[in-house]
Design an enzyme around this catalytic site. Structure first.
Site, PDB file in Angstrom:
ATOM      1  N   GLU A 321      32.717  23.614 -18.890  1.00 14.36           N
ATOM      2  CA  GLU A 321      33.154  22.227 -18.677  1.00 14.36           C
ATOM      3  C   GLU A 321      32.421  21.526 -17.541  1.00 14.36           C
ATOM      4  OE1 GLU A 321      35.221  24.716 -19.131  1.00 14.36           O
ATOM      5  OE2 GLU A 321      36.517  24.215 -20.819  1.00 14.36           O
ATOM      6  N   ASP A 363      -7.262   7.829 -11.015  1.00 12.23           N
ATOM      7  CA  ASP A 363      -8.292   6.855 -10.654  1.00 12.23           C
ATOM      8  C   ASP A 363      -8.870   7.271  -9.317  1.00 12.23           C
ATOM      9  OD1 ASP A 363      -7.834   5.213 -12.735  1.00 12.23           O
ATOM     10  OD2 ASP A 363      -6.458   3.894 -11.670  1.00 12.23           O
ATOM     11  N   ASP A 682      -3.876   1.251 -13.308  1.00 16.03           N
ATOM     12  CA  ASP A 682      -3.385   0.063 -12.613  1.00 16.03           C
ATOM     13  C   ASP A 682      -3.639  -1.227 -13.383  1.00 16.03           C
ATOM     14  OD1 ASP A 682      -6.099   0.178 -12.336  1.00 16.03           O
ATOM     15  OD2 ASP A 682      -6.128   0.284 -10.157  1.00 16.03           O
ATOM     16  N   ASP A 686      -4.878  -0.502 -19.030  1.00 20.93           N
ATOM     17  CA  ASP A 686      -4.557   0.922 -18.879  1.00 20.93           C
ATOM     18  C   ASP A 686      -3.256   1.279 -19.596  1.00 20.93           C
ATOM     19  OD1 ASP A 686      -6.746   1.542 -17.385  1.00 20.93           O
ATOM     20  OD2 ASP A 686      -5.774   1.184 -15.454  1.00 20.93           O
ATOM     21  N   ASN A 777      36.198  27.268 -14.343  1.00 27.62           N
ATOM     22  CA  ASN A 777      35.003  26.600 -14.866  1.00 27.62           C
ATOM     23  C   ASN A 777      34.670  25.325 -14.104  1.00 27.62           C
ATOM     24  OD1 ASN A 777      34.924  28.616 -16.663  1.00 27.62           O
ATOM     25  ND2 ASN A 777      35.303  27.381 -18.481  1.00 27.62           N
ATOM     26  N   THR A 780      35.801  26.708  -9.252  1.00 25.91           N
ATOM     27  CA  THR A 780      35.132  27.845  -8.604  1.00 25.91           C
ATOM     28  C   THR A 780      33.706  28.038  -9.110  1.00 25.91           C
ATOM     29  OG1 THR A 780      36.186  29.335 -10.125  1.00 25.91           O
ATOM     30  CG2 THR A 780      37.224  29.091  -7.993  1.00 25.91           C
TER      31      THR A 780
END
Ligand code: ATP
Length: 942
Positions: A321, A363, A682, A686, A777, A780
């Protein structure tokens, strides 16, 4: 100046409605209506008034999912639905019990049902909070990435946040910019805008400022306007902002809003699948246990209740869970850590897949180098000048043979310097005791150079106003401007031509287009020897790692107006002026980043538009390639077929003089070779390569909006070293996810086996109630798992090869580990259960519960590293785990010893001896994991 009231309740009559039909108005009418000046822009008072009147230039988020819908969505999770069903069945059983025998004193009625439902609600609310938090975090990231706009205010150009734009602002557009508001064009040059976001039309539209259009012109044909959210593909323009925020065309169809995308990561998807498998598996288990049990008991309905209880517990135990929440938190924390290291994640899957990168294509300019250009040499046909000075300050000297000279005495140098100043879109500013550049650093360095030679850009631009231009693009690798000249001015000493064209760019390309050269104040025909000489000088400078530009000019009789053919015919028969060599030093931190890349099995590759010799020199200085390694140029690449390219990409680490379309081919080639590619970019062109790359990386400072839009990640500091840092974070995130999956699922398997063992061993009761399992679940297991999610990187994280992004999450022994640990876990607990059942019959169930919880604490500590023993790890390097283990242990003891909680969770207070027995048994899991590490170490060193 017009005045305008600043409260929205008292509407101004002097400021126009942004929804005007601006396309029907002439430039002058629009300027008058918006009370703006194309030379100076607005002043700060006007800006303030207008921003109060019109509000910020922001699109309100579309309503999206309401909070209620987000909350309700949490309960459609199949695991929560199953828990609700378990709660109902458990309630029915309680009801039957109650009807038959009533309640024992102090017993809470329907406690399992209530508790399960509470936990369901808690889980739902937590999920809701996480989802809203994640949305907020992404919105904050979006803000960080909010584009800057160049405007003219107070008579000077400046950059402002797009949010701050107001109607009347003069906005400057250039290729790659995403338009931030609607506006009327005042002036434009070769401006092409892609408006697909608005009109769906994929082809870019040619814009024209001078036109005035009919009122009923459709949106797509209003070529004298620009619209928010569209992209400048080519050219330049000046725009009078007419509408901002929700008043723009985009604002009116706000669902078009593009933002940071929050798609589920591959891992999240796999986890949802895992959830489905576990739930179906547990349902099958329930049916098997009930039917099998009934058959075994000869159809005795009396055992039905116990069988149902066992099945319910198993069903709850098998489902992790807490896992989805821990994964969400880990990814969110991962993005935050990356932002701290200047990498902005735009698409969540990148956090997890970054760690799998095998090749980084980067680049050169600005990413591997500092992008702080300083011109060091100018070589004209007759002289070689060395230029002194640092940074962008226009102070320095021109030296010939180490002796300072006056630039006035060298006419060809004067023309070249004028070309530097005029063929230039950058702006040099003196601010806070420093010279700063607005625009392209290459061009900034040229203004500085002109300044050092006594040529001031602004007066010169007034003297030679620009009447036309052919803009720079990475494909053309050059740019030209056409200025109105006057007889006797530079370059026209012989009196010919009323217009002047200056061209600058890649020296080879410019030289190809020259037929003569400037020698002193004369032009001469360019001989083959002179060409060879110029190229030799070019290679010398490039070989030393300098970025070299060539300059030329041409007198014209008339300004050409034919857009399409302009470049082909006009940029011919030029007069060569000279070479300019500028230093763009490598970033010092990149050398180390390259080394780290190599150690981590990642290959750095340089892809640059610059000259092959410059590229090789810088690549060599950074350790990307050897001095003699092959450099593949765009021209050579163009000629390669797919299979040849595929062979080359494996070996070549430096590509030079490439265009954006070559980048796409390189990525595809690498991907066909099985590489997982990160690619930087950039420019506006591109974008396809960035989309194709597995991780597309845009530049935060110099990158165009279009490239950012196409990317998975933005480098806030444009620095290559940041990519490597982000990769390291990506690996850490993935390691941590695997770490807590091992931890959580191992425990689930242990629980299921323990519960299943009870009836087989003939025990009369179910050892763990659904409520206790949920507690384990969620609490702990959950708390330590959260702490494991922030475990610092293992020391070898960048010393091992990358893992395949396509590998299963259970690969490399994780699945086997879980099953193995689950079985060990179960064996330990079952032995304890058998002992306790006989010797401590009143407390045996609480002892099983406590042992399982405490054993998980030991497991959490041991699972921190796969290879290092716990004693070898600094316990304080993850203080969260210390807290999580301490708090969880205290909570567990509270459940056993606090009367109210005992009642609720069905526990009994353990005696000290019983508690010590539990502790003893639980440490065996820790010892086992440590012994496993020792065994693996021994096995490897054999
Ligand atoms: P990288 O791709 O590594 O960023 P780059 O900046 O050299 O390298 P581009 O911007 O595509 O790549 O430039 C390609 C070439 O075009 C440069 O090497 C230079 O010769 C030329 N160039 C660059 N900037 C300009 C400019 N503003 N005007 C004219 N030519 C330019």
């Amino acid at each position: 100046m017009q005045t305008c009231p600043v409260t929205s309740s008292h509407r101004s009559h002097s400021l126009p409605d942004p929804l005007n039909a601006w396309h029907t108005q002439s430039i002058e009418e629009s300027l008058t209506q918006l009370d703006s000046n194309p030379q100076t822009g607005l002043n700060s008072e006007q800006v303030q008034e207008r921003s109060q009147y019109y509000g910020l230039n922001e699109l309100e988020e579309t309503a999206g999912r309401s909070s209620w819908v987000i909350l309700l969505d949490q309960f459609t999770n199949i695991m929560l639905i199953m828990l609700i069903v378990v709660a109902i069945i458990s309630g029915v059983i309680d009801l039957i019990d109650w009807r038959q025998g009533g309640l024992e004193a102090g017993q809470v009625p329907f406690k399992d049902t209530i508790a399960i439902l509470l936990i369901v609600i808690l889980n739902g609310v937590l999920g809701y909070l996480q989802e809203s938090r994640a949305e907020k975090a992404l919105a904050a990231l979006k803000n960080l990435a909010s584009p800057k706009v160049r405007v003219l205010r107070e008579g000077r150009p400046m950059e402002v946040d797009s949010k701050q734009l107001v109607p009347g602002d003069i906005m400057l557009l250039e290729a790659g910019v995403q338009v931030s508001a609607d506006g009327r064009l005042i002036e434009e040059s070769n401006l092409q805008i892609r408006e697909s976001a608005l009109t769906g039309e994929a082809n870019a539209v040619n814009k024209e400022a001078a036109l005035t259009l009919a009122e009923d012109t459709p949106l797509g044909d209003r070529i004298n306007l620009v619209f928010q959210g569209t992209e400048v593909v080519q050219g330049r323009g000046t725009v009078l902002v007419a509408a901002t925020g929700m008043k723009t065309e985009l604002g009116r169809i706000a669902e078009m809003l593009q933002g940071v995308e929050s798609e589920p990561t591959p891992l999240q998807q796999r986890m949802t699948q895992l959830g489905n498998v576990l739930v179906s598996g547990s349902l099958i288990l329930v049916v098997l246990v009930v039917v099998g049990g009934l058959i075994q008991s000869g159809g005795d309905l009396g055992v039905l209740q116990q069988l149902v209880e066992v099945s319910l517990s198993m069903a709850v135990a098998v489902v992790p869970e807490g896992l989805p929440a821990v994964i969400t938190v880990t990814l969110a924390l991962g993005t935050q850590r990356m932002v701290r290291r200047h990498a902005l994640i735009r698409k969540l899957p990148a956090v997890e897949t970054l760690g799998s990168v095998t090749t980084i294509c980067s680049d050169k300019t600005g990413t591997l180098t500092q992008n702080k250009m300083v011109v060091q040499w100018v070589i004209t046909p007759q002289h070689t000048f060395q230029v002194t000075g640092e940074g962008y300050a226009p102070n320095g000297e021109f030296l010939i043979a180490e002796t300072a000279v006056s630039t006035q005495e060298y006419p060809e140098l004067q023309v070249l310097l004028q070309g530097c100043a005029l063929c230039n879109d950058a702006i040099l500013q003196y601010e806070q005791d420093d010279w700063l550049i607005l625009g392209d650093p290459t061009e900034g360095a040229l203004i500085t150079l002109a300044g050092k030679g006594g040529v001031d850009k602004e007066p010169l631009r007034r003297q030679f106003p620009r009447v036309g231009e052919i803009p720079f693009s990475s494909e053309r690798k050059r740019m030209s401007v056409i200025c109105q000249g006057s007889n006797g001015s530079a370059g026209t000493n012989d009196g010919q031509g009323t217009y002047l064209m200056f061209t600058k760019g890649s020296p080879e390309l410019i030289l190809e287009r020259c037929h003569s050269l400037q020698a002193g104040d004369r032009t001469e025909v360019l001989t083959d020897e002179q060409r060879t000489d110029i190229l030799r000088h070019n290679n010398q400078m490039a070989g030393a790692g300098l970025r070299v530009l060539g300059f030329a000019y041409k007198p014209l009789d008339a300004a050409p107006d034919d857009r399409v053919e302009k470049s082909e015919t006009t940029e011919q028969e030029l007069v060569w002026l000279g070479l300019v060599g500028m230093l763009d030093a490598p970033r010092p931190e990149v050398m180390d980043a390259v080394r780290r890349c190599r150690n981590a099995g990642i290959r750095p590759v340089m892809i640059t538009g610059d000259h092959q010799l410059t590229a090789r020199a810088i690549a060599h200085a950074l350790g990307i390639a050897d001095q003699h390694d092959r450099v593949l140029t765009g021209q050579e690449l163009q000629k390669l077929g797919q299979s040849d390219l595929d062979k080359q990409v494996k070996e070549v680490s430096v590509y030079a003089r490439v265009s954006p379309e070559h980048k796409l081919r390189i990525v595809q080639g690498l991907q066909r070779q099985g590489e997982f590619v990160a690619m930087t970019g950039d420019g506006v062109n591109d974008a396809p390569a960035l989309k194709q790359a597995d991780i597309g990386i845009a530049m935060g400072i110099t990158g165009t909006d279009v490239s950012k839009e196409a990317s998975d990640m933005v480098l806030l500091d444009d620095n290559f070293a940041t990519i490597v840092a982000a990769t390291e974070e990506g690996r850490t995130v993935y390691d941590n996810i695997r770490r807590f999956i091992r931890y959580i699922l191992g425990s689930n398997i242990g629980e299921v086996l323990t519960i299943a063992a009870a009836p087989i061993m003939g025990l009369q009761d179910v050892p763990l109630s659904p409520l206790q399992i949920l507690w384990m679940n969620l609490v702990t297991d959950g708390l330590p798992a959260l702490a494991l999610a922030v475990e610092p990187a293992e020391p070898d994280v960048m010393k091992r090869p990358p893992f395949s992004p396509r590998e299963s999450i259970f690969a490399r022994g994780l699945g086997a580990y879980m099953v193995r640990i689950g079985i060990i876990f179960a064996i330990v607990t079952i032995i304890l259960m058998a002992l306790a059942y006989d010797y401590y019959p009143l407390h045996w169930k609480t002892m099983v519960f406590t042992t399982l919880c405490l054993a998980q604490m030991g497991h959490a500590i041991a699972v921190r590293s796969n290879t290092r023993l716990t004693v070898e790890i600094n316990p304080f390097s993850n203080p969260y785990l210390i807290w999580a283990v301490t708090v969880t242990t205290i909570l567990q003891l509270a459940l056993v010893y606090v009367p109210f909680l005992q009642n609720f969770f069905g526990t009994e207070p353990l005696t000290l001896t019983e508690l010590l027995i539990c502790l003893g048994f639980s440490t065996s899991l820790f010892i086992w994991v440590e012994l496993e590490k020792l065994f693996i170490r021994w096995y490897k060193n054999r």
